[in-house]
Design a protein around this motif. Structure first.
Motif, PDB file in Angstrom:
ATOM      1  N   PRO A   1       0.947  49.267  39.230  1.00 30.88           N
ATOM      2  CA  PRO A   1      -0.162  49.968  39.895  1.00 30.88           C
ATOM      3  C   PRO A   1       0.150  51.439  40.159  1.00 30.88           C
ATOM      4  O   PRO A   1      -0.756  52.280  40.123  1.00 30.88           O
ATOM      5  N   LEU A   2       1.418  51.749  40.436  1.00 32.38           N
ATOM      6  CA  LEU A   2       1.805  53.141  40.665  1.00 32.38           C
ATOM      7  C   LEU A   2       1.605  53.968  39.403  1.00 32.38           C
ATOM      8  O   LEU A   2       1.171  55.123  39.459  1.00 32.38           O
ATOM      9  N   ALA A   3       1.922  53.362  38.265  1.00 32.93           N
ATOM     10  CA  ALA A   3       1.722  54.053  36.993  1.00 32.93           C
ATOM     11  C   ALA A   3       0.237  54.180  36.687  1.00 32.93           C
ATOM     12  O   ALA A   3      -0.234  55.237  36.238  1.00 32.93           O
ATOM     13  N   GLY A   4      -0.527  53.111  36.947  1.00 29.86           N
ATOM     14  CA  GLY A   4      -1.959  53.140  36.680  1.00 29.86           C
ATOM     15  C   GLY A   4      -2.672  54.202  37.485  1.00 29.86           C
ATOM     16  O   GLY A   4      -3.593  54.869  36.989  1.00 29.86           O
ATOM     17  N   SER A   5      -2.243  54.380  38.732  1.00 31.82           N
ATOM     18  CA  SER A   5      -2.868  55.384  39.597  1.00 31.82           C
ATOM     19  C   SER A   5      -2.480  56.804  39.230  1.00 31.82           C
ATOM     20  O   SER A   5      -3.082  57.761  39.715  1.00 31.82           O
ATOM     21  N   GLY A   6      -1.448  56.937  38.400  1.00 28.33           N
ATOM     22  CA  GLY A   6      -0.994  58.262  38.017  1.00 28.33           C
ATOM     23  C   GLY A   6       0.039  58.840  38.968  1.00 28.33           C
ATOM     24  O   GLY A   6       0.437  60.009  38.833  1.00 28.33           O
ATOM     25  N   ALA A   7       0.506  58.007  39.947  1.00 26.36           N
ATOM     26  CA  ALA A   7       1.481  58.492  40.918  1.00 26.36           C
ATOM     27  C   ALA A   7       2.815  58.829  40.251  1.00 26.36           C
ATOM     28  O   ALA A   7       3.523  59.738  40.686  1.00 26.36           O
ATOM     29  N   PHE A   8       3.162  58.078  39.193  1.00 25.84           N
ATOM     30  CA  PHE A   8       4.405  58.331  38.475  1.00 25.84           C
ATOM     31  C   PHE A   8       4.149  58.322  36.981  1.00 25.84           C
ATOM     32  O   PHE A   8       3.278  57.601  36.495  1.00 25.84           O
ATOM     33  N   LYS A   9       4.915  59.116  36.274  1.00 25.23           N
ATOM     34  CA  LYS A   9       4.813  59.168  34.823  1.00 25.23           C
ATOM     35  C   LYS A   9       5.664  58.063  34.206  1.00 25.23           C
ATOM     36  O   LYS A   9       6.623  57.576  34.814  1.00 25.23           O
ATOM     37  N   LEU A  10       5.340  57.708  32.975  1.00 20.69           N
ATOM     38  CA  LEU A  10       6.053  56.644  32.280  1.00 20.69           C
ATOM     39  C   LEU A  10       7.541  56.956  32.147  1.00 20.69           C
ATOM     40  O   LEU A  10       8.381  56.074  32.338  1.00 20.69           O
ATOM     41  N   LYS A  11       7.876  58.187  31.849  1.00 22.69           N
ATOM     42  CA  LYS A  11       9.290  58.542  31.655  1.00 22.69           C
ATOM     43  C   LYS A  11      10.084  58.445  32.962  1.00 22.69           C
ATOM     44  O   LYS A  11      11.307  58.296  32.935  1.00 22.69           O
ATOM     45  N   ASP A  12       9.383  58.510  34.107  1.00 27.64           N
ATOM     46  CA  ASP A  12      10.061  58.345  35.395  1.00 27.64           C
ATOM     47  C   ASP A  12      10.260  56.875  35.742  1.00 27.64           C
ATOM     48  O   ASP A  12      11.260  56.491  36.357  1.00 27.64           O
ATOM     49  N   ILE A  13       9.291  56.041  35.354  1.00 32.45           N
ATOM     50  CA  ILE A  13       9.353  54.608  35.654  1.00 32.45           C
ATOM     51  C   ILE A  13      10.318  53.872  34.720  1.00 32.45           C
ATOM     52  O   ILE A  13      10.937  52.883  35.096  1.00 32.45           O
ATOM     53  N   TYR A  14      10.449  54.360  33.513  1.00 32.97           N
ATOM     54  CA  TYR A  14      11.286  53.743  32.477  1.00 32.97           C
ATOM     55  C   TYR A  14      12.697  53.400  32.968  1.00 32.97           C
ATOM     56  O   TYR A  14      13.128  52.239  32.846  1.00 32.97           O
ATOM     57  N   PRO A  15      13.467  54.340  33.567  1.00 32.60           N
ATOM     58  CA  PRO A  15      14.822  53.986  34.023  1.00 32.60           C
ATOM     59  C   PRO A  15      14.817  52.911  35.105  1.00 32.60           C
ATOM     60  O   PRO A  15      15.725  52.078  35.166  1.00 32.60           O
ATOM     61  N   PHE A  16      13.799  52.932  35.970  1.00 32.77           N
ATOM     62  CA  PHE A  16      13.705  51.923  37.022  1.00 32.77           C
ATOM     63  C   PHE A  16      13.588  50.520  36.425  1.00 32.77           C
ATOM     64  O   PHE A  16      14.187  49.560  36.914  1.00 32.77           O
ATOM     65  N   THR A  17      12.829  50.417  35.336  1.00 35.65           N
ATOM     66  CA  THR A  17      12.675  49.150  34.620  1.00 35.65           C
ATOM     67  C   THR A  17      14.011  48.652  34.080  1.00 35.65           C
ATOM     68  O   THR A  17      14.307  47.455  34.121  1.00 35.65           O
ATOM     69  N   LEU A  18      14.818  49.580  33.566  1.00 38.20           N
ATOM     70  CA  LEU A  18      16.125  49.208  33.017  1.00 38.20           C
ATOM     71  C   LEU A  18      17.045  48.664  34.100  1.00 38.20           C
ATOM     72  O   LEU A  18      17.814  47.734  33.874  1.00 38.20           O
TER      73      LEU A  18
END
Length: 382
Positions: free
Chosen positions: A273-290
């Motif tokens: 949801p944070l990504a969908g809302s535009g609060a964070f960019k994909l390249k910022d969320i990517y490391p968190f996923t790892l």
């Protein structure tokens, strides 16, 4: 009024203490359950574990089993804990490695489904679906790299064997001499084992396995619910603080949050949801996923400390799961040539899915169910 206000925080703290005690009990129950699976598998197979899993003797079949099982159960922690118990009961490690890889792929279906909640808003859905599927593409790329290496050289099996040997040495310094966790769980495991053994080796062993699997489901589900109440607010705070501060911070926070909530699916679903809302960019969320990939391995490592049967092999497969995810992050994210492949693939798929909603549904069914089923059918012919 002042006295009432003073009492309320104390009642809240008391309630939190009770919840933490319940979490501790459920973790204990989880470890007992894994021990039951190992004992039951050993009873039922009577030393012929390899024959029982002959259908998965092909590494690709093992991979598919891991993907489908985790996609259906929606918990890699549950599947990896069951695999640890099976290895303790005699399932060969080389058959279990592809299953562990498949569990990594299967677990990412949860956040992909969560992203469908944004389907009504085109741009929002594009961002959310991209953030969800970057996890898929990373795990698929990791399999493409490490499964051939494992088939050719047994890379992960050798590393896991070396690490487990540090704990199960040949002398009195071995973990066998002071494994208090195994000692603590033995009364429960042995009691249930004695009850089921009255049905005979095979039937009793199967009953013990089913009881163990049922307890794992109960324990992980309840632990997840309790920890969400206790930790998700803090998890969100950590996420907001850490994401965007650099890849190392993102990976570390993703690992910690997943250890707290005991579910990579929960962790990665929080960010969609944070990504969908535009609060964070994909390249910022990517490391968190790892980081979430690494954090989810703790359950299996913990469970492996108290199994009966081939305890060293159980710890070996748990370490393999951990090392597999760490090496995946180091290699794929560490090499500029590979780093952006999952991001580019996720962005492209997100754009396609935003234009054609059926493409999103087709992707989920194809990657997690249809393609694995076809691969299983093809591999059974060889």
């Amino acid at each position: 009024m002042e006295n009432n206000q003073a009492v309320l925080p104390k009642q809240g703290e008391y309630h939190n203490y009770l919840q933490w005690i319940m979490v501790s009990f459920l973790v204990y129950l989880l470890i007992c359950a894994v021990g039951m699976i190992g004992s039951g598998f050993k009873m039922a197979s009577a030393g012929h574990a390899s024959e029982l899993f002959s259908f998965a003797s092909n590494p690709f079949a093992g991979l598919v089993v891991g993907i489908i099982a985790t996609a259906l159960i929606q918990s890699s922690s549950t599947v990896s804990s069951i695999i640890v118990g099976l290895v303790a009961g005699g399932l060969p490690v080389e058959l279990a490695v592809p299953m562990i890889m498949g569990a990594n792929v299967g677990t990412s279906i949860t956040n992909t489904i969560v992203s469908l909640g944004h389907v009504r808003a085109k741009e929002e859905f594009k961002r959310a679906f991209s953030a969800a599927t970057v996890h898929d593409f990373f795990n698929l790329l990791s399999v493409l790299i490490f499964l051939p290496l494992e088939i050719a050289f047994g890379l992960l099996e050798k590393i896991g064997s070396w690490l487990s040997s540090l704990f199960y040495g040949s002398g009195d310094s071995s973990i066998k001499s002071f494994n208090f966790v195994k000692t603590a769980t033995a009364p429960v495991v042995n009691t249930v084992k004695d009850v089921t053994h009255s049905f005979g080796d095979q039937l009793g062993g199967i009953a013990l396995i089913l009881i163990g699997i049922g307890l794992i489901f109960i324990a992980i589900t309840m632990v997840g619910k309790l920890l969400k109440k206790l930790m998700v607010g803090k998890a969100k705070d950590i996420m907001h603080t850490a994401i965007g501060r650099g890849p190392l911070s993102g990976i570390a926070s993703g690992t910690l949050v997943t250890i707290f909530v005991q579910s990579s699916s929960t962790t990665t679903s929080l960010m969609v949801p944070l990504a969908g809302s535009g609060a964070f960019k994909l390249k910022d969320i990517y490391p968190f996923t790892l980081g979430a990939n690494i954090g989810t391995c703790v359950t299996a490592v913990l469970a492996a400390t108290a199994v009966t049967g081939n305890a060293q092999a159980a710890l070996q497969i748990a370490f393999i799961h951990l090392i597999y995810n760490i090496l995946g992050v180091v290699l794929i994210y560490g090499l500029p040539l590979l780093r952006n492949i999952p991001v580019k693939c996720a962005e492209t798929l997100g754009g396609i899915a935003a234009e054609n909603k059926l493409a999103a549904l087709g992707y989920i069914l194809g990657v997690f169910f249809v393609a694995p089923a076809l691969c299983l059918g093809i591999s059974s012919q060889f």
